[in-house]
Design an enzyme around this catalytic site. Structure first.
Site, PDB file in Angstrom:
ATOM      1  N   GLY A   1       0.775  -1.234   0.000  1.00  0.00           N
ATOM      2  CA  GLY A   1       0.000   0.000   0.000  1.00  0.00           C
ATOM      3  C   GLY A   1       0.806   1.283   0.000  1.00  0.00           C
TER       4      GLY A   1
ATOM      5  N   MET B   1      -2.770  -7.295  -7.652  1.00  0.00           N
ATOM      6  CA  MET B   1      -2.143  -8.402  -8.378  1.00  0.00           C
ATOM      7  C   MET B   1      -3.163  -9.348  -9.016  1.00  0.00           C
ATOM      8  SD  MET B   1       0.838  -7.516  -8.303  1.00  0.00           S
ATOM      9  CE  MET B   1       2.068  -6.576  -7.440  1.00  0.00           C
TER      10      MET B   1
ATOM     11  N   ILE C   1      -6.120  -9.729 -12.424  1.00  0.00           N
ATOM     12  CA  ILE C   1      -6.514  -9.165 -13.723  1.00  0.00           C
ATOM     13  C   ILE C   1      -8.002  -8.818 -13.683  1.00  0.00           C
ATOM     14  CG2 ILE C   1      -6.585  -9.590 -16.228  1.00  0.00           C
ATOM     15  CD1 ILE C   1      -3.811  -9.803 -15.179  1.00  0.00           C
ATOM     16  N   LEU C   2      -8.316  -7.589 -14.040  1.00  0.00           N
ATOM     17  CA  LEU C   2      -9.721  -7.179 -14.109  1.00  0.00           C
ATOM     18  C   LEU C   2     -10.276  -7.574 -15.470  1.00  0.00           C
ATOM     19  CD1 LEU C   2      -9.583  -3.608 -12.550  1.00  0.00           C
ATOM     20  CD2 LEU C   2     -10.441  -5.691 -11.480  1.00  0.00           C
TER      21      LEU C   2
ATOM     22  N   HIS D   1       3.199   0.177 -12.954  1.00  0.00           N
ATOM     23  CA  HIS D   1       3.982  -1.055 -13.093  1.00  0.00           C
ATOM     24  C   HIS D   1       5.466  -0.714 -12.977  1.00  0.00           C
ATOM     25  CE1 HIS D   1       4.842  -5.135 -14.225  1.00  0.00           C
ATOM     26  NE2 HIS D   1       5.759  -4.680 -15.056  1.00  0.00           N
TER      27      HIS D   1
HETATM   28  C1  GAR Z   1       4.510  -1.405  -6.950  1.00  0.00           C
HETATM   29  O1  GAR Z   1       5.890  -1.345  -7.148  1.00  0.00           O
HETATM   30  C2  GAR Z   1       3.793  -1.562  -8.271  1.00  0.00           C
HETATM   31  O2  GAR Z   1       4.445  -0.946  -9.323  1.00  0.00           O
HETATM   32  C3  GAR Z   1       3.770  -3.061  -8.436  1.00  0.00           C
HETATM   33  O3  GAR Z   1       3.524  -3.552  -7.144  1.00  0.00           O
HETATM   34  C4  GAR Z   1       4.107  -2.676  -6.185  1.00  0.00           C
HETATM   35  C5  GAR Z   1       3.058  -2.383  -5.144  1.00  0.00           C
HETATM   36  O4  GAR Z   1       3.597  -1.662  -4.088  1.00  0.00           O
HETATM   37  N1  GAR Z   1       2.761  -3.456  -9.371  1.00  0.00           N
HETATM   38  C6  GAR Z   1       2.880  -4.445 -10.245  1.00  0.00           C
HETATM   39  O5  GAR Z   1       3.871  -5.145 -10.330  1.00  0.00           O
HETATM   40  C7  GAR Z   1       1.698  -4.609 -11.188  1.00  0.00           C
HETATM   41  N2  GAR Z   1       1.982  -5.510 -12.249  1.00  0.00           N
HETATM   42  P1  GAR Z   1       2.658  -0.947  -3.019  1.00  0.00           P
HETATM   43  O6  GAR Z   1       1.614  -1.968  -2.544  1.00  0.00           O
HETATM   44  O7  GAR Z   1       3.594  -0.560  -1.906  1.00  0.00           O
HETATM   45  O8  GAR Z   1       2.007   0.244  -3.667  1.00  0.00           O
END
Ligand code: GAR
Length: 363
Positions: A179, A260, A262-263, A279
């Protein structure tokens, strides 16, 4: 719950059996019914007309707070029950404190179960659906009165009911884990650098940090049961619940922040061009999980992060913005991801504002 307007579930179950012996049919519906409006009244009248008696299973105060956020319910369960019982179409009110009405359905075994909105029997919550099947209940979906909801009433009273150009968007944040992007967006709103409101936070992980962070900020934060489809796919009931939550919170933009899953289906259709994802790579390089690890392992000298629109693929929609991040000698997966996230936290609020401004310009 002490109130003469609230019936005990076992007593209602016995009453249901007595009516059944007389060949009469009991209808059950459930909901929060906070600040009753004309949409509620028409819905309840319609539900009552489907049988000979109507039982309303009312969400208790704790479950309304969990569903709708701090400051809700406006009226206590005892007051909500008293108001409901004053309606000619409501015969009994029971209160349940769990998130789902499963226990009440099991106890009362209604002949008919009424649900509002654009559900189908298939997209009802699987637990409630199984309880209805056990009880042999007929399921009827009733249409809701457009534009009528307690949340909309409260927004009108607060004077921000109409969305006019220049007003910040209402955001839904969807996350599965830590988050930190949610925090960055919420902080940008608090600082006044992003003109927006976080209307709801949803997660497929019940004990995720993103949900507890949202709750500690007094925001409506809900766990969506993802279902048990293979490959981590979101089930139809989960997609339906997400779409409904987004609509009932009058969301303008859906912000995926470490979500994480897919919608697909109803969510993509309802919010086409309004769902953003961040991403941790320079897309189209390294879509999918652990993107920064793969960039490091490939010996790349730079990577970065991308904000893009969401389509039905994996990290594949139209790109809105990118930030580059060098990969330094001695970087580990952790140090690299931390540096990428610093850029993410600065990039995401900025792109949300710019995308909303673009949509407003298009009218
Ligand atoms: C982030 O680095 C985001 O870019 C990645 O998950 C992390 C979530 O961090 N998203 C993906 O890899 C989507 N394919 P957070 O929960 O601390 O915001």
């Amino acid at each position: 719950m002490e109130s003469s307007f609230i019936s005990d579930t076992d007593t209602v179950a016995a009453w249901r059996d007595a009516l059944d012996r007389e060949g009469r049919r009991v209808v059950l519906t459930n909901g929060c019914f906070d600040l009753l409006h004309v949409g509620h009244v028409r819905y309840l009248q319609e539900a009552r007309a489907l049988g000979d008696a109507l039982v309303v299973a009312l969400n208790g105060d704790a479950s309304v707070r969990e569903l709708k956020g701090e400051g809700r319910p406006v009226n206590t369960a005892a007051d909500r029950a008293e108001i409901l019982r004053a309606l000619a179409c409501v015969d009994r009110v029971v209160v349940f404190d769990e998130k789902r009405a499963t226990r009440v359905i099991d106890a009362i075994r209604p002949h008919l179960y009424a649900k509002g909105g654009d559900y189908t029997p298939e997209s009802l919550n699987p637990e409630e659906r199984a309880a209805l099947d056990r009880a042999g209940s007929e399921i009827r979906i009733l249409s809701l009165v457009p534009g009528q909801s307690t949340s909309a009433t409260l927004r009108r009273m607060a004077g921000d009911g109409d969305k006019s150009p220049g007003t910040g968007p209402r955001l839904a944040i969807l996350g599965s884990g830590h988050g930190s992007n949610f925090e960055a967006i919420a902080d940008a709103i608090d600082r006044g650098t992003l003109d927006a409101t976080i209307a709801v936070v949803l997660s497929d992980v019940a004990d995720s940090r993103v949900l507890s962070l949202a709750r500690s900020r007094g925001l409506p934060a809900l766990h969506i049961e993802p279902g048990s489809e293979r490959g981590g796919r979101l089930g139809d009931a989960a997609l339906k619940e997400i779409a409904d939550r987004l609509k009932s919170a009058s969301v303008d933009l859906v912000i995926l922040a470490g979500f994480m899953r897919i919608l697909r289906g109803p969510v993509l259709e309802a919010f086409a061009g309004r769902i953003l994802n961040i991403h941790p790579s320079l897309l189209p390089l390294y879509p999918g999980l652990g993107a920064w690890r793969r960039a490091l392992a490939s010996g790349d000298t730079e990577t970065g992060c991308t904000v893009h629109l969401v389509d039905s693929g994996i990290d594949s929609g139209a790109m809105l913005a990118q930030e580059r991040v060098p990969i330094l000698p001695g970087d580990t997966a952790e140090t690299l991801h931390a540096r990428i996230q610093e850029r993410e936290h600065e990039l995401y609020p900025r792109v949300i504002a710019a995308h909303w401004a673009g949509l407003m310009k298009q009218g």
